[in-house]
Motif scaffolding. Structure first.
Motif, PDB file in Angstrom:
ATOM      1  N   ALA A 100      -9.909 -20.934  51.920  1.00 34.28           N
ATOM      2  CA  ALA A 100     -10.533 -19.490  51.701  1.00 34.28           C
ATOM      3  C   ALA A 100     -10.102 -19.096  50.604  1.00 34.28           C
ATOM      4  O   ALA A 100     -10.497 -17.925  50.171  1.00 34.28           O
ATOM      5  CB  ALA A 100     -10.390 -18.465  53.175  1.00 34.28           C
ATOM      6  N   MET A 118     -10.734 -16.140  61.656  1.00 29.67           N
ATOM      7  CA  MET A 118     -10.847 -17.337  60.506  1.00 29.67           C
ATOM      8  C   MET A 118     -12.147 -17.144  59.775  1.00 29.67           C
ATOM      9  O   MET A 118     -11.979 -17.301  58.586  1.00 29.67           O
ATOM     10  CB  MET A 118     -10.717 -18.724  61.093  1.00 29.67           C
ATOM     11  CG  MET A 118      -9.389 -19.093  61.669  1.00 29.67           C
ATOM     12  SD  MET A 118      -8.051 -19.285  60.145  1.00 29.67           S
ATOM     13  CE  MET A 118      -6.747 -20.155  61.016  1.00 29.67           C
ATOM     14  N   GLU A 119     -13.160 -16.952  60.481  1.00 32.03           N
ATOM     15  CA  GLU A 119     -14.515 -16.822  59.830  1.00 32.03           C
ATOM     16  C   GLU A 119     -14.575 -15.642  58.697  1.00 32.03           C
ATOM     17  O   GLU A 119     -15.545 -15.546  57.989  1.00 32.03           O
ATOM     18  CB  GLU A 119     -15.710 -16.715  60.762  1.00 32.03           C
ATOM     19  CG  GLU A 119     -15.754 -15.825  61.942  1.00 32.03           C
ATOM     20  CD  GLU A 119     -14.848 -16.095  63.010  1.00 32.03           C
ATOM     21  OE1 GLU A 119     -15.077 -15.627  63.987  1.00 32.03           O
ATOM     22  OE2 GLU A 119     -14.033 -17.136  62.939  1.00 32.03           O
ATOM     23  N   GLU A 120     -13.733 -14.560  58.955  1.00 30.70           N
ATOM     24  CA  GLU A 120     -13.722 -13.399  58.039  1.00 30.70           C
ATOM     25  C   GLU A 120     -13.114 -13.803  56.750  1.00 30.70           C
ATOM     26  O   GLU A 120     -13.106 -12.824  55.797  1.00 30.70           O
ATOM     27  CB  GLU A 120     -12.994 -12.277  58.794  1.00 30.70           C
ATOM     28  CG  GLU A 120     -13.815 -12.034  60.141  1.00 30.70           C
ATOM     29  CD  GLU A 120     -13.229 -10.588  60.613  1.00 30.70           C
ATOM     30  OE1 GLU A 120     -13.671  -9.641  61.059  1.00 30.70           O
ATOM     31  OE2 GLU A 120     -12.092 -10.659  61.020  1.00 30.70           O
ATOM     32  N   ALA A 133      -7.493 -23.996  56.622  1.00 31.25           N
ATOM     33  CA  ALA A 133      -8.577 -22.838  56.492  1.00 31.25           C
ATOM     34  C   ALA A 133      -8.191 -21.885  55.744  1.00 31.25           C
ATOM     35  O   ALA A 133      -9.207 -21.344  54.875  1.00 31.25           O
ATOM     36  CB  ALA A 133      -8.876 -22.190  57.866  1.00 31.25           C
TER      37      ALA A 133
END
Length: 816
Positions: free
Chosen positions: A91, A48-50, A87
């Motif tokens: 994004a 997710m953080e990518e 998310a």
């Protein structure tokens, strides 16, 4: 020249594959998340953080990114789904690909403006199915791989949705979303991203209790890979909006090769040029991964889609053994070969007996050479790499690895240099006494306008020219842009220092990057808990006060003899599921005589032109239909025919159950992917619904367009006179005449454990392979009853199991 240029959609199992796709011409990529909920859990996928960095990388280059949320979603996972949706929307992900009807509905509630694509796992095969998907807020459907281009032509004018079609990569033997083989044979669900590839395993064909000798053909359910490169112009003409390459678990080199070649094919097809590719180009397409290539079903019925001799990646057949001479192998080559290439010699005993290695030396006569374009040569290998006594003249030689090609493909995306540039169109205005202005428009759609800080002075020696502007603004260095066009509007003889032009160029690049990667403000609904999103109330379901009604068992029969025997036992609710539709009339008459309710089952798949099957079944005037596809739902809704939604709708959560009830389903059958724990979880989640649970059945493992009766049993008859059953079956077919082997032979497939699974054909001549061992959940009926389930189904296959259809087993409180 064709009006529409379809999107080229490539797989991105990881960032390297994404770069390979982008640099070689993809318009969009699709990818999965490591948190799950995607059909390729074994791919590397993305954290997710990518996502913010990844989407910025794509959007900067004008490429779209679609996230795959294409599995069934159980009630306990809805919090995870909601978190994931929030998310990905935040994004800047461009769309989600979904399988689960309920998940699509929840996503639409959370993110009303977020584009949704219906996965091929949703089993959409007709315009009627697309119309139903559109009611969920779907804007694009990924059509089943079993459709032909003629089918696509028939669907296109009947829907305004975008149509996406697979054009390259692995094919599934079963219709996507309709495969229970991994779940039935290993407890792993393909609808949950855990496909165990049971279709790639060896099987023996048992016809009329005798094993057929198929020589070295053991992989009877393993289709070759799809390659529709030559069909791209026809797909464009058919109005397909997106061409998709399969392969989120393939290498970056595979992605690079396939993307580059389909990019060229689309560009040539759009301008009307016929695609002419040299043999080396086709070899390059097949080298990174191949089980052999075919056009799948796109060109129509394909009896050669299964080679049967292998199921794994073998690369390319490049020749045959002519002799073994000591520690060298003499071969006749039909394709190039180099030192260091990997090769294999397949064995007729099966893939486990194959042998191979890297080519150490190549000899043309006595001369050692580095490479050859083909012909007769001798090959030498490393010590003990090959058991030469196992090789025989005539044995095939396959190239399994081409290091030089891998290096060449890797350079297209791993060199650190930008291969694919975004075109830039500039308008520059310069006049003495006014600020120099630059208006830029990038191929991504990003625009900006900038001005110099000071007004321009009149030049004393070197006035500004169009050539100077093109040179200075063309110095885009390591950025993703390239100057495509510059319109210089110069008045008088202004002068602009090079430092000013350089500063403007850098600022222009910065602003374009910011515009391309800017995130729109997401429109998000409230949370799924507390006072947030609530499950919509279905318009049809359990009526208030019905909780105390007795249990009902519905018995599905596939033969008239079964109907007769079941009615004799006192069963009062019958489902008829017949391959020969003329039997529907007799079954209804038999049920009426005994005062029993009877529903008739539709085929599992409805392709264009097959809606007449629904009318034929309805003409028998049953009490309702057991519907197995969205086209059948549309038919029943239009004619106001009562229907039950079958397991093929994969209902595993309350949102799906509610949607099917709202479409008119009297009852909703729980999906086969639900084990005992999942069934109780679903029952607890839908106290208002009418669920039907199948408690005894032979699980349908594969449901496939590929006809093993025709391909493996064969014997196409040419006599003019057909039996009434054959005439009825032929009238039901929408393809060429067949051998009717399914009506004359009993066929089973024997797996590697010696278990024989029955093969049957349906009304549309699609094959279903049934598990040999029955699945029996009758012991769980009391617990499910306590949770409010009142309808249970028993499905018969070959015989009527007396120990199942008796009151002591089912309990005296039920209604048979």
């Amino acid at each position: 020249m064709m009006d529409m240029c379809p999107e080229l959609l490539s797989p991105a199992g990881d960032f390297d594959c994404a770069r390979a796709a982008v640099e070689n011409g993809a318009d969009a990529v699709y990818f999965g998340l490591r948190v799950g909920l995607n059909a390729r859990t074994k791919a590397k996928n993305f954290a997710m953080e990518e996502l913010p960095e990844f989407m910025a990388y794509l959007h900067l280059r004008g490429v779209r990114g679609y996230v795959t949320l294409n599995t069934l979603v159980f009630p306990s996972e809805f919090d995870l789904l909601e978190q994931s949706v929030r998310a990905v929307v935040s994004a800047g992900v461009d769309a989600a690909i979904v399988q689960d009807f309920g998940a699509a509905r929840l996503i639409r509630t959370i993110a009303p403006n977020f584009p949704l694509h219906a996965s091929t796992q949703m089993s959409i095969t007709s315009a009627e199915g697309a119309a139903m998907a559109q009611r969920l807020g779907i804007c694009r459907v990924v059509l089943a791989r079993e459709l032909s281009i003629d089918d696509l032509r028939r669907i296109r004018p009947r829907t305004e949705l975008e149509l996406e079609v697979f054009v390259h990569g692995a094919l599934c033997m079963s219709y996507s979303g309709q495969c229970n083989a991994s779940f039935g044979m290993g407890g792993r669900s393909a609808n949950r991203g855990q496909c165990a590839q049971q279709c790639r395993l060896p099987y023996e064909l048992v016809c009329d209790n005798e094993v057929r000798d198929l020589k070295d053909r053991k992989y009877l359910l393993s289709p070759s890979d799809l390659s529709a490169l030559d069909l791209v112009p026809e797909l464009i003409a058919a109005g397909v909006n997106a061409l998709k390459i399969e392969g989120r678990m393939k290498s970056p080199q595979y992605v690079a090769s396939a993307t580059r070649q389909y990019r060229q094919a689309i560009d040539e097809g759009v301008v009307g040029r016929r695609i002419r590719r040299p043999a080396e180009q086709l070899l390059e397409l097949e080298s990174p991964f191949s089980r052999g290539l075919s056009q799948g079903w796109l060109a129509g019925r394909n009896l050669q889609i299964v080679d049967g001799r292998h199921s794994a990646n073998r690369g390319i057949c490049i020749g045959k053994v002519t002799a073994v001479r000591g520690d060298r192998v003499a071969v006749e080559l039909t394709a190039p070969l180099r030192r260091g290439d990997g090769v294999a010699f397949p064995s007729k005993l099966g893939e486990n007996h194959d042998q191979g290695g890297r080519v150490y030396e190549i000899f043309a006569g006595k001369l050692s050479i580095k490479e050859t374009v083909g012909g007769r040569v001798e090959l030498a290998f490393g010590r003990d790499a090959i058991e030469f006594n196992r090789l025989q003249p005539g044995q095939e030689l396959w190239k399994t690895d081409d290091p030089q090609l891998d290096r060449r493909l890797s350079k297209t995306f791993a060199s650190g240099r930008t291969q694919r540039r975004v075109p830039l169109v500039l308008t520059v205005e310069a006049a003495v006494g006014r600020k120099l202005s630059v208006t830029a428009q990038a191929g991504t759609g990003a625009t900006c306008r900038i001005e110099s800080e000071q007004e321009l002075e009149e030049a004393q020696r070197h006035p500004l020219t169009a050539e100077v502007l093109r040179e200075q603004f063309g110095r885009l260095g390591t950025s993703v842009y390239e100057l495509r066009e510059l319109d210089a509007r110069i008045e008088g003889q202004p002068m602009a220092p090079l430092s000013v032009l350089g500063k403007l160029r850098h600022e222009m690049t910065r602003l374009l990057n910011a515009a391309a990667t800017a995130l729109p403000t997401p429109v998000l609904g409230r949370g799924a808990g507390g006072e947030g999103i609530r499950l919509p109330s279905p318009v049809i379901g359990r009526a208030a006060g019905d909780e105390g009604q007795e249990l009902t068992y519905h018995v599905l029969c596939r033969k008239l003899k079964q109907v007769e025997e079941v009615l004799a036992l006192g069963v009062k609710s019958i489902i008829g599921d017949f391959a020969e539709l003329h039997r529907c009339d007799a079954a209804v008459c038999m049920a009426r005589e005994q005062g029993a309710e009877i529903f008739l089952a539709t085929p599992r798949i409805q392709k264009p032109g097959e809606d007449a099957h629904f009318a034929r079944i309805a003409d028998a005037k049953p009490d309702g239909l057991l519907v197995r596809n969205l086209g059948g739902v549309a038919f029943c809704a239009e004619r106001q025919i009562p229907f039950v939604a079958d397991m093929s709708f994969n209902a595993v959560n309350p949102w799906t159950v509610a949607w099917l009830h709202e479409l008119g389903a009297r009852r909703v059958t729980a999906a086969y992917d639900s084990d005992h724990q999942r069934l109780t979880e679903l029952a607890d989640a839908v106290p208002w619904a009418e669920l039907e649970v199948v408690v005894y059945q032979h699980l349908p493992l594969f449901h496939t367009e590929h006809c093993l009766f025709d391909t493996e049993v064969g014997g196409r008859r040419k006599e003019a006179k057909l039996t009434p059953e054959e005439e009825d079956r032929q009238a039901q077919r929408s393809t060429a005449p067949c051998s009717f082997a399914c009506m004359k032979h009993e066929v089973r497939l024997r797996d590697r454990f010696g278990v024989e699974h029955l093969l049957q054909s349906d009304a549309c001549c699609r094959n279903t392979l049934y598990h040999a061992q029955p699945q029996n959940l009758i012991d769980h009926v009391p617990e499910l009853q306590r949770r409010g389930v009142r309808h249970f189904r028993i499905e018969l296959l070959e015989s009527v199991p007396q120990n199942i259809l008796t009151l002591p087993v089912l309990g005296a409180e039920c209604k048979l």
